[in-house]
Scaffold this motif. Structure first.
Motif, PDB file in Angstrom:
ATOM      1  N   SER A  41       0.830  -1.209   0.000  1.00 52.78           N
ATOM      2  CA  SER A  41       0.000   0.000   0.000  1.00 52.78           C
ATOM      3  C   SER A  41       0.863   1.257   0.000  1.00 52.78           C
ATOM      4  CB  SER A  41      -0.932   0.020   1.205  1.00 52.78           C
ATOM      5  OG  SER A  41      -0.235   0.381   2.378  1.00 52.78           O
ATOM      6  N   ARG A  42       2.040   1.169   0.609  1.00 50.24           N
ATOM      7  CA  ARG A  42       2.972   2.290   0.725  1.00 50.24           C
ATOM      8  C   ARG A  42       2.345   3.525   1.364  1.00 50.24           C
ATOM      9  NH1 ARG A  42       4.510   0.436  -4.720  1.00 50.24           N
ATOM     10  NH2 ARG A  42       6.470  -0.677  -4.503  1.00 50.24           N
ATOM     11  N   ALA A  43       1.223   3.364   2.033  1.00 55.45           N
ATOM     12  CA  ALA A  43       0.532   4.498   2.636  1.00 55.45           C
ATOM     13  C   ALA A  43       0.885   4.685   4.106  1.00 55.45           C
ATOM     14  CB  ALA A  43      -0.980   4.306   2.509  1.00 55.45           C
ATOM     15  N   LEU A  44       1.444   3.651   4.726  1.00 50.48           N
ATOM     16  CA  LEU A  44       1.681   3.683   6.163  1.00 50.48           C
ATOM     17  C   LEU A  44       3.154   3.872   6.493  1.00 50.48           C
ATOM     18  CD1 LEU A  44      -0.618   0.651   6.903  1.00 50.48           C
ATOM     19  CD2 LEU A  44      -1.079   2.984   7.623  1.00 50.48           C
ATOM     20  N   THR A  45       3.399   4.560   7.599  1.00 46.61           N
ATOM     21  CA  THR A  45       4.757   4.672   8.108  1.00 46.61           C
ATOM     22  C   THR A  45       5.144   3.306   8.678  1.00 46.61           C
ATOM     23  OG1 THR A  45       4.010   5.259  10.332  1.00 46.61           O
ATOM     24  CG2 THR A  45       4.368   7.088   8.771  1.00 46.61           C
ATOM     25  N   PRO A  46       6.420   3.066   8.957  1.00 48.31           N
ATOM     26  CA  PRO A  46       6.786   1.773   9.564  1.00 48.31           C
ATOM     27  C   PRO A  46       6.010   1.499  10.865  1.00 48.31           C
ATOM     28  CG  PRO A  46       8.739   2.868   8.756  1.00 48.31           C
ATOM     29  CD  PRO A  46       7.604   3.849   8.601  1.00 48.31           C
ATOM     30  N   ARG A  47       5.853   2.521  11.698  1.00 48.19           N
ATOM     31  CA  ARG A  47       5.071   2.337  12.927  1.00 48.19           C
ATOM     32  C   ARG A  47       3.608   2.063  12.577  1.00 48.19           C
ATOM     33  NH1 ARG A  47       2.470   5.700  16.902  1.00 48.19           N
ATOM     34  NH2 ARG A  47       2.368   4.510  18.826  1.00 48.19           N
ATOM     35  N   GLY A  48       3.092   2.761  11.574  1.00 47.96           N
ATOM     36  CA  GLY A  48       1.720   2.534  11.127  1.00 47.96           C
ATOM     37  C   GLY A  48       1.514   1.122  10.621  1.00 47.96           C
ATOM     38  N   GLU A  49       2.500   0.587   9.903  1.00 47.60           N
ATOM     39  CA  GLU A  49       2.407  -0.797   9.424  1.00 47.60           C
ATOM     40  C   GLU A  49       2.273  -1.765  10.597  1.00 47.60           C
ATOM     41  OE1 GLU A  49       5.674  -1.730   6.839  1.00 47.60           O
ATOM     42  OE2 GLU A  49       5.043  -0.276   5.320  1.00 47.60           O
ATOM     43  N   ALA A  50       3.069  -1.561  11.644  1.00 48.65           N
ATOM     44  CA  ALA A  50       3.021  -2.444  12.807  1.00 48.65           C
ATOM     45  C   ALA A  50       1.686  -2.324  13.540  1.00 48.65           C
ATOM     46  CB  ALA A  50       4.177  -2.122  13.753  1.00 48.65           C
ATOM     47  N   VAL A  51       1.190  -1.100  13.700  1.00 44.51           N
ATOM     48  CA  VAL A  51      -0.072  -0.891  14.403  1.00 44.51           C
ATOM     49  C   VAL A  51      -1.235  -1.486  13.608  1.00 44.51           C
ATOM     50  CG1 VAL A  51      -1.713   0.896  15.156  1.00 44.51           C
ATOM     51  CG2 VAL A  51       0.714   1.119  15.709  1.00 44.51           C
ATOM     52  N   VAL A  52      -1.257  -1.254  12.312  1.00 43.52           N
ATOM     53  CA  VAL A  52      -2.336  -1.795  11.478  1.00 43.52           C
ATOM     54  C   VAL A  52      -2.279  -3.316  11.464  1.00 43.52           C
ATOM     55  CG1 VAL A  52      -3.168  -1.962   9.093  1.00 43.52           C
ATOM     56  CG2 VAL A  52      -2.706   0.271  10.102  1.00 43.52           C
ATOM     57  N   MET A  53      -1.080  -3.895  11.425  1.00 43.92           N
ATOM     58  CA  MET A  53      -0.975  -5.356  11.473  1.00 43.92           C
ATOM     59  C   MET A  53      -1.528  -5.877  12.800  1.00 43.92           C
ATOM     60  SD  MET A  53      -0.265  -8.005   9.846  1.00 43.92           S
ATOM     61  CE  MET A  53       1.005  -8.969   9.126  1.00 43.92           C
ATOM     62  N   ASP A  54      -1.195  -5.218  13.912  1.00 43.06           N
ATOM     63  CA  ASP A  54      -1.748  -5.627  15.212  1.00 43.06           C
ATOM     64  C   ASP A  54      -3.273  -5.512  15.213  1.00 43.06           C
ATOM     65  OD1 ASP A  54       0.714  -6.218  16.293  1.00 43.06           O
ATOM     66  OD2 ASP A  54       0.890  -4.331  17.411  1.00 43.06           O
ATOM     67  N   PHE A  55      -3.791  -4.411  14.662  1.00 41.78           N
ATOM     68  CA  PHE A  55      -5.234  -4.203  14.601  1.00 41.78           C
ATOM     69  C   PHE A  55      -5.898  -5.321  13.789  1.00 41.78           C
ATOM     70  CE2 PHE A  55      -8.945  -2.618  12.313  1.00 41.78           C
ATOM     71  CZ  PHE A  55      -9.743  -2.190  13.365  1.00 41.78           C
ATOM     72  N   LEU A  56      -5.337  -5.644  12.622  1.00 42.70           N
ATOM     73  CA  LEU A  56      -5.949  -6.664  11.776  1.00 42.70           C
ATOM     74  C   LEU A  56      -5.828  -8.061  12.373  1.00 42.70           C
ATOM     75  CD1 LEU A  56      -5.006  -5.322   8.247  1.00 42.70           C
ATOM     76  CD2 LEU A  56      -7.266  -5.377   9.325  1.00 42.70           C
ATOM     77  N   ARG A  57      -4.740  -8.336  13.065  1.00 40.26           N
ATOM     78  CA  ARG A  57      -4.621  -9.631  13.755  1.00 40.26           C
ATOM     79  C   ARG A  57      -5.709  -9.768  14.813  1.00 40.26           C
ATOM     80  NH1 ARG A  57       1.462  -8.897  14.711  1.00 40.26           N
ATOM     81  NH2 ARG A  57       2.363  -9.856  12.881  1.00 40.26           N
ATOM     82  N   GLU A  58      -5.952  -8.673  15.514  1.00 41.89           N
ATOM     83  CA  GLU A  58      -6.915  -8.699  16.615  1.00 41.89           C
ATOM     84  C   GLU A  58      -8.357  -8.659  16.130  1.00 41.89           C
ATOM     85  OE1 GLU A  58      -7.929  -8.959  20.600  1.00 41.89           O
ATOM     86  OE2 GLU A  58      -5.875  -8.895  19.846  1.00 41.89           O
ATOM     87  N   PHE A  59      -8.636  -7.832  15.111  1.00 38.68           N
ATOM     88  CA  PHE A  59     -10.026  -7.569  14.750  1.00 38.68           C
ATOM     89  C   PHE A  59     -10.396  -7.903  13.311  1.00 38.68           C
ATOM     90  CE2 PHE A  59      -9.071  -4.541  18.188  1.00 38.68           C
ATOM     91  CZ  PHE A  59      -9.971  -5.004  19.121  1.00 38.68           C
ATOM     92  N   GLY A  60      -9.458  -8.353  12.500  1.00 38.43           N
ATOM     93  CA  GLY A  60      -9.792  -8.682  11.120  1.00 38.43           C
ATOM     94  C   GLY A  60     -10.751  -9.853  11.082  1.00 38.43           C
ATOM     95  N   GLN A  61     -11.934  -9.621  10.559  1.00 35.33           N
ATOM     96  CA  GLN A  61     -12.950 -10.658  10.521  1.00 35.33           C
ATOM     97  C   GLN A  61     -12.839 -11.490   9.261  1.00 35.33           C
ATOM     98  OE1 GLN A  61     -16.572  -8.249  11.602  1.00 35.33           O
ATOM     99  NE2 GLN A  61     -17.259 -10.333  11.956  1.00 35.33           N
ATOM    100  N   VAL A  62     -13.042 -12.764   9.439  1.00 34.74           N
ATOM    101  CA  VAL A  62     -13.141 -13.671   8.310  1.00 34.74           C
ATOM    102  C   VAL A  62     -14.630 -13.768   7.980  1.00 34.74           C
ATOM    103  CG1 VAL A  62     -12.731 -16.053   7.566  1.00 34.74           C
ATOM    104  CG2 VAL A  62     -11.084 -14.903   9.060  1.00 34.74           C
ATOM    105  N   PRO A  63     -15.007 -13.739   6.690  1.00 27.48           N
ATOM    106  CA  PRO A  63     -16.430 -13.811   6.346  1.00 27.48           C
ATOM    107  C   PRO A  63     -17.107 -15.002   7.041  1.00 27.48           C
ATOM    108  CG  PRO A  63     -15.152 -13.361   4.388  1.00 27.48           C
ATOM    109  CD  PRO A  63     -14.161 -13.645   5.509  1.00 27.48           C
ATOM    110  N   GLY A  64     -18.280 -14.727   7.588  1.00 28.83           N
ATOM    111  CA  GLY A  64     -19.032 -15.764   8.291  1.00 28.83           C
ATOM    112  C   GLY A  64     -18.714 -15.833   9.773  1.00 28.83           C
ATOM    113  N   GLN A  65     -17.686 -15.127  10.211  1.00 31.38           N
ATOM    114  CA  GLN A  65     -17.311 -15.128  11.621  1.00 31.38           C
ATOM    115  C   GLN A  65     -18.046 -13.986  12.316  1.00 31.38           C
ATOM    116  OE1 GLN A  65     -13.331 -13.761  12.275  1.00 31.38           O
ATOM    117  NE2 GLN A  65     -13.087 -14.934  14.153  1.00 31.38           N
TER     118      GLN A  65
END
Length: 186
Positions: A41-65
């Motif tokens: 995406s090249r839109a996030l800073t290195p810190r932003g990449e880490a935070v977004v990855m943590d967010f998606l690990r925690e809250f990224g929903q799989v369809p049907g979940q």
């Protein structure tokens, strides 16, 4: 979730990747595709990449979940935190209609599509040698996708790499791959 909030508001170092069992050498886990989507995406800073990855690990929903009430509340709080801190997590501001939480949702859907596409082609390898690029006809197809509608490719090729090299559809490829099964001669 506390790790996510501490990475958003504290000076915590980016968390190490959680250990997920590897589904096999040919089928990388969703986390692999999340990391690719975030990096490309090249839109996030290195810190932003880490935070977004943590967010998606925690809250990224799989369809049907489904999420329960407490999980929805935690997700809403985390999304609000992301949006508040967006200026320091992004390299450049998003358009006024997009929030950082909607952008992370786009990254998550992109990762899900890439994993599903790759896993489907891995399954195709069991019964065919070629796959055909099929235009979905959403009206958003790029020139390369329109020009290659119906073209055959080896199932040994990685469909995501093929699209990454050639496809310019935004935000997602307007094509899919179908197996080409040869008719048996009687």
């Amino acid at each position: 979730m506390m790790k996510l909030f501490s990475s958003l508001f504290g000076n915590a170092a980016p968390s190490a990747a959680r250990h997920h069992p590897n589904p096999g050498p040919e089928q990388p886990p969703l986390e692999h595709y999340l990391a690719l989507a975030i990096r490309r995406s090249r839109a996030l800073t290195p810190r932003g990449e880490a935070v977004v990855m943590d967010f998606l690990r925690e809250f990224g929903q799989v369809p049907g979940q489904e999420l329960d009430v407490d999980q929805w509340r935690a997700r809403d709080a985390a999304e609000s935190s992301l949006n508040i801190r967006a200026a320091e997590l992004l390299r450049a501001p998003l358009s006024p209609r997009r929030t950082l939480s909607t952008f992370t949702g786009e990254l998550h859907r992109n990762a899900l599509l890439q994993k599903a596409r790759h896993d489907a082609v891995v399954s195709m390898r069991e019964f065919c040698e070629e796959m055909s690029l099929v235009l979905v006809h959403t009206g958003d197809a790029c020139d390369w996708c329109r020009a290659n509608d119906g073209k055959r490719f080896s199932v040994q090729e990685d469909p995501n790499e093929l699209l990454a090299r050639h496809c310019a559809c935004a935000p997602y490829a307007s094509t899919t791959f179908h197996p080409v099964v040869k008719a048996f001669d009687a």
